[in-house]
Design an enzyme around this catalytic site. Sequence first.
Site, short mmCIF file in Angstrom:
data_model
loop_
_atom_site.label_atom_id
_atom_site.label_comp_id
_atom_site.label_asym_id
_atom_site.label_seq_id
_atom_site.Cartn_x
_atom_site.Cartn_y
_atom_site.Cartn_z
CG ASP A 501 -1.92 1.12 1.19
OD1 ASP A 501 -2.98 0.91 0.62
OD2 ASP A 501 -1.61 2.21 1.72
CG ASN A 509 -4.32 11.06 -6.13
OD1 ASN A 509 -3.46 11.27 -6.99
ND2 ASN A 509 -5.23 10.12 -6.28
CG HIS A 514 -6.89 13.00 -9.44
ND1 HIS A 514 -7.09 11.99 -8.51
CD2 HIS A 514 -7.77 13.98 -9.11
CE1 HIS A 514 -8.03 12.36 -7.66
NE2 HIS A 514 -8.47 13.56 -8.01
CG ASP A 518 -3.41 8.62 -12.74
OD1 ASP A 518 -3.86 8.15 -11.66
OD2 ASP A 518 -4.13 9.13 -13.61
NE ARG A 534 12.15 -15.38 -7.60
CZ ARG A 534 12.02 -16.14 -6.53
NH1 ARG A 534 13.00 -16.94 -6.19
NH2 ARG A 534 10.93 -16.09 -5.81
CD GLU A 545 -4.60 3.96 -1.82
OE1 GLU A 545 -5.00 4.23 -0.69
OE2 GLU A 545 -5.32 4.09 -2.84
#
Length: 627
Positions: A501, A509, A514, A518, A534, A545
Site C-alpha cells: 500500500d 493525490n 491526479h 497516476d 522470476r 493504491e
Amino acid sequence: MDLRHSLAGRTLRLAVLRISMVVVCASVISYVLNRSLIEDAVRAQLLLSTEKTIQRESLPFREIRELQQNFLAEFQAIDRDPLQRLALVRSFDDIFYRHDDGSYTQRPGLFEGQPLGDGRRFAHMSATYAPDIPPSDDVKARFVLSYLLSHKYGSVTQGRLFNFYGVLPEKGFPIYQAADIAKVFSYSGPQALQLETYEFYTRGFTSSKSDTFLTRMYFDSSNNAWMTTMATPDVVEANGQHRILACVDILLDDLMERLARPSIEGAYSTLFLADAEGTLMFHPQQMEAIKQTEGKASIQSLHLGAYHPLLHTGGQLEPGKVVLVDTPDDIVAVGRIPETPTILTIHYPRALMQPAILQNLAVVAALGLVTLLVEVFLLRSILQNQVTRPLQRLMRATRAVGATAELEKYDLPVQSEDEIGELARDFTRMSERIYEAHERLESMVQQRTLALEEANQKLAALSITDSLTGLANRRHFDKVLGEEWGRAMRSGSYIMLAMLDVDWFKKYNDHYGHQAGDECLRCVAHSIQAHASRVGDLVARYGGEEFVLIVTSTNPDGAQALVQSICQAVQALQLPHLLSPFGVVTVTIGMAATVPLPSDQPTDLLQQADAALYRAKEAGRNQVVQA
C-alpha cells in the site's frame, strides 16, 4: 420468329428462373447464418458484460461485509476482557449523559469534535439510547465499546461509505455519519424513534443466524435518495441472544444510475432480491410503483409474469455466476452479485438484431439482382448473335433449296463449329474472371480473419491488464492465485503473498493532483515489477493504491528478502511527498507465506497478508510485517 417461342426466349426464361431460385436460396441461407452469427456475438458480449458488471458492483458490498466482520471480531475480543470492560463502564458517564425521560445521548460538543477530558475526540459520532431499559454495567460496556468502534471504522471509511453503526438489542444506537441523530431522533411525539419497526433491527436480533443480510430498499426523504441497509449480527450466545449488530446504510442512486445505462447499446437492466417474492430494487418501468410501496413492490405483487423464469433461475445461481435465459422478446443475462442476495438481469431485445440482419439480407438480394440483370443481358446478346441469327440464315437457305440450286449466293453457317468454340472460349475467359474474383475474395476473407484474430488477442490481453500501470489486474490476480495455490499444494512448496500500500497516497493525490498520482503509481509499479522478475512471480494492481505480489519459492527467507528489497527500492526512488513524514513516497507491506494444506483456502493467505499490512501501518508504515 416470335421471341417468346424461340430457343433464345425459352433459354432466357429458364435462366431467369434458375438465377431467381439461387438468389432466394442464398438470401434464406444468408438470413439464417447472419441471424445465428449476430445472435452468438450478442450472447457472448452480453455474458461478458454482465460478468464484469456483477463483479464490479460486488466490490463495495464485499468491503462492507469485511469491515463489519472485523468490527464484530474486535468487539468480541474486547468484550471478553474483564479489565477492558471495567474501563468501558467507567467511560460511560464521560461520553453520555441522561435526559429527563431516561434516555441517553452523547455529551454536547462531542459530535462537533470537542475533546473529552483525556483528549479523545469523536467528531461525527452521535448516539441515542432508549429510555425504557435502564442500562446495566453490561449494557454500558457494550454501548461505549460500540460507540468507540463505530467511530474507528466510520472515520476510516469516511468518503467511501455513507455511515457506520453498531446497534445494541437494548436499543442502543451509536452511529458515525454527517448528521447528529441526537438532534434528529427522540422518543416522544409522532416522529418517535422506534427501532423495533426497522427491518435491520428486527431481522438482526430475531434471527439465530449471523449471516450478513440486506434490507429491502427504502426511500430516505432526509437524503432524498434510495437506500438499503447491510447488517451483520454477531454469533448468538448460549441464551440465543445477540449482543451487537454491525450496520451500514448504502446509497443506491449511483448503482441505479449505472444500471440504467448498460454497456451494450439498447439493452436495459433490472435488479431484484433473490427472495420468494422477487422484491424489486430497480426496474426502469416500475420505479414509481417501488417508491409508492416504500420498496415493497415485487415481481409477484406487480404480476410481472415474464420475470418468473428469471426469478427462478436467479434463485438457483451461485454468487458471481451468470447464465443466459431466452424469452420470446429478449435475450436475458441473469447474474447474482457476490456478497449480496441481489439478482441483476440485463435484457437485450431481439428486435435490435433485425436491422443488421435485414441489412445483410438486402446486400445479398441486391447482388443477386445485379447478377441476374447482367447475366440476362449477356445471354441474350450471345444467343442472338451466335445462335438465333445463324439459325435464321440457315433456315432461309434451307427453304431456298427446293427453289433453286444456286446455294452459293446464301451465306450458310458452315463455320458453326468455330462459333461454338468461340462461345466455349468466351465462357472459359468468363470463368477465369470469376475464379480470379473468387480468389481475391478469399484473400480478403483471410486478411479479415487474421485482423479479427489479432484484435481478439489484444482484447484478451486487455482483459487481464491494468490500463494505468500495465500490471496484471485484480481479475487475473485472482485466477493466478488459485492456480499457484493448487500448484504449491501439489508440490509441497511455499507460496508467499504480499500486499503493498502506497503510504498516504490520498494526501499525495490531493496535494500533487491526479495526474501526478497516476505517474506515482506507475513508478511504484515499475519498481515492484523490476524486483519480481522470476518465473512464477506475479505483480498485480489490487485496487487504488494497493498492489499484490505472489512469489512461489521453497525458501521463505528469500521471499522475505525480496519483499524487503522492494520496500527499500520504492523509498530509493526519492519521489517527493511533502505530506509524508518520510518526505518521499514509501510503501507499507504485509506478507504471509505458507505451505498450503488441503483444509486451507487461498483467501486465508490473502486475509493474513491484509492483517499484516494493517499491523505494519499501525507500526508506523514504510516497513514490512510478516503474518
